[in-house]
Each structure stands twice: as C-alpha cells, then as structure tokens.
Design a protein around this motif. Structure first.
Motif, PDB file in Angstrom:
ATOM      1  N   ILE A  86      79.291 -15.450 -13.967  1.00 37.58           N
ATOM      2  CA  ILE A  86      79.593 -16.458 -14.985  1.00 37.58           C
ATOM      3  C   ILE A  86      81.058 -16.912 -14.894  1.00 37.58           C
ATOM      4  N   TYR A  87      81.910 -16.080 -14.306  1.00 31.67           N
ATOM      5  CA  TYR A  87      83.337 -16.393 -14.223  1.00 31.67           C
ATOM      6  C   TYR A  87      83.688 -17.224 -12.982  1.00 31.67           C
ATOM      7  N   CYS A  88      83.182 -16.827 -11.807  1.00 35.50           N
ATOM      8  CA  CYS A  88      83.586 -17.517 -10.573  1.00 35.50           C
ATOM      9  C   CYS A  88      82.444 -18.264  -9.885  1.00 35.50           C
ATOM     10  N   GLY A  89      81.200 -18.030 -10.294  1.00 32.49           N
ATOM     11  CA  GLY A  89      80.055 -18.746  -9.742  1.00 32.49           C
ATOM     12  C   GLY A  89      79.476 -18.166  -8.468  1.00 32.49           C
ATOM     13  N   ARG A  90      80.040 -17.071  -7.964  1.00 31.52           N
ATOM     14  CA  ARG A  90      79.513 -16.487  -6.733  1.00 31.52           C
ATOM     15  C   ARG A  90      78.206 -15.731  -7.002  1.00 31.52           C
ATOM     16  N   SER A  91      77.365 -15.665  -5.964  1.00 31.49           N
ATOM     17  CA  SER A  91      76.089 -14.949  -6.098  1.00 31.49           C
ATOM     18  C   SER A  91      75.990 -13.863  -5.032  1.00 31.49           C
ATOM     19  N   SER A  92      75.084 -12.936  -5.273  1.00 33.56           N
ATOM     20  CA  SER A  92      74.916 -11.844  -4.311  1.00 33.56           C
ATOM     21  C   SER A  92      74.285 -12.353  -3.015  1.00 33.56           C
ATOM     22  N   ILE A  93      73.386 -13.304  -3.111  1.00 33.09           N
ATOM     23  CA  ILE A  93      72.701 -13.809  -1.915  1.00 33.09           C
ATOM     24  C   ILE A  93      73.621 -14.696  -1.085  1.00 33.09           C
ATOM     25  N   GLU A  94      74.268 -15.675  -1.725  1.00 30.89           N
ATOM     26  CA  GLU A  94      75.106 -16.630  -0.989  1.00 30.89           C
ATOM     27  C   GLU A  94      76.444 -16.044  -0.563  1.00 30.89           C
ATOM     28  N   HIS A  95      77.009 -15.167  -1.385  1.00 29.32           N
ATOM     29  CA  HIS A  95      78.372 -14.696  -1.132  1.00 29.32           C
ATOM     30  C   HIS A  95      78.472 -13.197  -0.894  1.00 29.32           C
ATOM     31  N   GLY A  96      77.365 -12.486  -1.036  1.00 31.12           N
ATOM     32  CA  GLY A  96      77.357 -11.051  -0.768  1.00 31.12           C
ATOM     33  C   GLY A  96      78.111 -10.202  -1.776  1.00 31.12           C
ATOM     34  N   VAL A  97      78.293 -10.713  -2.990  1.00 30.81           N
ATOM     35  CA  VAL A  97      79.012  -9.933  -4.000  1.00 30.81           C
ATOM     36  C   VAL A  97      78.041  -9.017  -4.755  1.00 30.81           C
ATOM     37  N   VAL A  98      78.579  -7.959  -5.309  1.00 27.93           N
ATOM     38  CA  VAL A  98      77.806  -7.054  -6.154  1.00 27.93           C
ATOM     39  C   VAL A  98      77.864  -7.591  -7.577  1.00 27.93           C
ATOM     40  N   LEU A  99      76.698  -7.770  -8.206  1.00 28.43           N
ATOM     41  CA  LEU A  99      76.649  -8.273  -9.576  1.00 28.43           C
ATOM     42  C   LEU A  99      76.530  -7.124 -10.566  1.00 28.43           C
ATOM     43  N   GLU A 100      77.199  -7.280 -11.699  1.00 26.15           N
ATOM     44  CA  GLU A 100      77.190  -6.297 -12.773  1.00 26.15           C
ATOM     45  C   GLU A 100      76.981  -7.032 -14.091  1.00 26.15           C
ATOM     46  N   VAL A 101      76.684  -6.291 -15.117  1.00 32.96           N
ATOM     47  CA  VAL A 101      76.606  -6.867 -16.464  1.00 32.96           C
ATOM     48  C   VAL A 101      77.922  -6.557 -17.162  1.00 32.96           C
ATOM     49  N   ASP A 102      78.523  -7.589 -17.729  1.00 34.79           N
ATOM     50  CA  ASP A 102      79.808  -7.448 -18.418  1.00 34.79           C
ATOM     51  C   ASP A 102      79.632  -7.755 -19.898  1.00 34.79           C
ATOM     52  N   HIS A 103      80.299  -6.988 -20.746  1.00 33.59           N
ATOM     53  CA  HIS A 103      80.356  -7.293 -22.178  1.00 33.59           C
ATOM     54  C   HIS A 103      81.472  -8.306 -22.398  1.00 33.59           C
ATOM     55  N   LEU A 104      81.167  -9.428 -23.028  1.00 36.66           N
ATOM     56  CA  LEU A 104      82.214 -10.399 -23.341  1.00 36.66           C
ATOM     57  C   LEU A 104      83.230  -9.777 -24.276  1.00 36.66           C
ATOM     58  N   ASN A 105      82.756  -9.052 -25.270  1.00 38.12           N
ATOM     59  CA  ASN A 105      83.639  -8.319 -26.171  1.00 38.12           C
ATOM     60  C   ASN A 105      83.739  -6.889 -25.658  1.00 38.12           C
ATOM     61  N   PRO A 106      84.934  -6.477 -25.230  1.00 41.82           N
ATOM     62  CA  PRO A 106      85.088  -5.160 -24.601  1.00 41.82           C
ATOM     63  C   PRO A 106      84.507  -4.032 -25.456  1.00 41.82           C
ATOM     64  N   ARG A 107      83.921  -3.052 -24.779  1.00 44.47           N
ATOM     65  CA  ARG A 107      83.291  -1.924 -25.446  1.00 44.47           C
ATOM     66  C   ARG A 107      83.941  -0.609 -25.049  1.00 44.47           C
ATOM     67  N   ARG A 108      85.186  -0.651 -24.659  1.00 42.17           N
ATOM     68  CA  ARG A 108      85.878   0.561 -24.217  1.00 42.17           C
ATOM     69  C   ARG A 108      85.775   1.643 -25.285  1.00 42.17           C
ATOM     70  N   GLY A 109      85.309   2.791 -24.875  1.00 46.40           N
ATOM     71  CA  GLY A 109      85.210   3.925 -25.781  1.00 46.40           C
ATOM     72  C   GLY A 109      83.988   3.908 -26.678  1.00 46.40           C
ATOM     73  N   ILE A 110      83.164   2.865 -26.563  1.00 48.30           N
ATOM     74  CA  ILE A 110      81.947   2.771 -27.374  1.00 48.30           C
ATOM     75  C   ILE A 110      80.764   3.004 -26.451  1.00 48.30           C
TER      76      ILE A 110
END
Length: 90
Positions: A22-46
């Motif tokens: 969602i940030y840079c537009g790269r995909s795992s198929i086209e660009h070989g990046v590893v995709l993860e799920v990110d919390h928009l609101n940080p959940r550090r320690g939760i």
C-alpha cells in the motif's frame, strides 16, 4: 503457531490490496518482495487478537516498507489517503 484466523485475515488483506504494498506499490510477483500485514496504528507491546482485529487498521506492506515504518504513527493526510485507497479499491 499463529493465532486462530491469522492466515484468513492475512489473505483477505492481501487480496483487498491487490497483493501490492500500500506504501510503494510493489508486488511479490512483479518485484519479488515479501509481503506482510501492517497495522496502520502501531501495536507495539499489544498482543494481537486476530479474532477481534479491525480490518480497516490492516494493510499490505512489503517487508522493506514495514520495517522502515516500524512503530511510527502516520500523519493524518497520509493515513486519510491510505484509508481512501483501501476503501475505493473494493
């Protein structure tokens, strides 16, 4: 072992975001990046409760962007733009 519902939620988020960061537009198929799920609101320690998570707080992020963002809070204009993007792509 991941909590109950983790893989389904993760796939649903990837699918909603067209398997692209969602940030840079790269995909795992086209660009070989590893995709993860990110919390928009940080959940550090939760501890994540995947059975009761808000899907509008989750986005697809490539590992580079997710690591770069860390636990930073996004500015309101950026957060608004991302929320508009994930709701308009439905």
């Amino acid at each position: 072992m991941p909590p109950t519902g983790f893989y389904k939620i993760r796939f649903d988020i990837f699918e909603r975001d067209n398997f692209k960061c969602i940030y840079c537009g790269r995909s795992s198929i086209e660009h070989g990046v590893v995709l993860e799920v990110d919390h928009l609101n940080p959940r550090r320690g939760i501890k994540a409760n995947w059975d009761n998570v808000r899907l509008d707080d989750l986005v697809t992020a490539c590992k580079d962007c997710n690591v770069g963002k860390r636990d930073r809070v996004l500015s309101l204009p950026i957060l608004t733009r991302i929320k508009e993007k994930i709701t308009s792509d439905k």
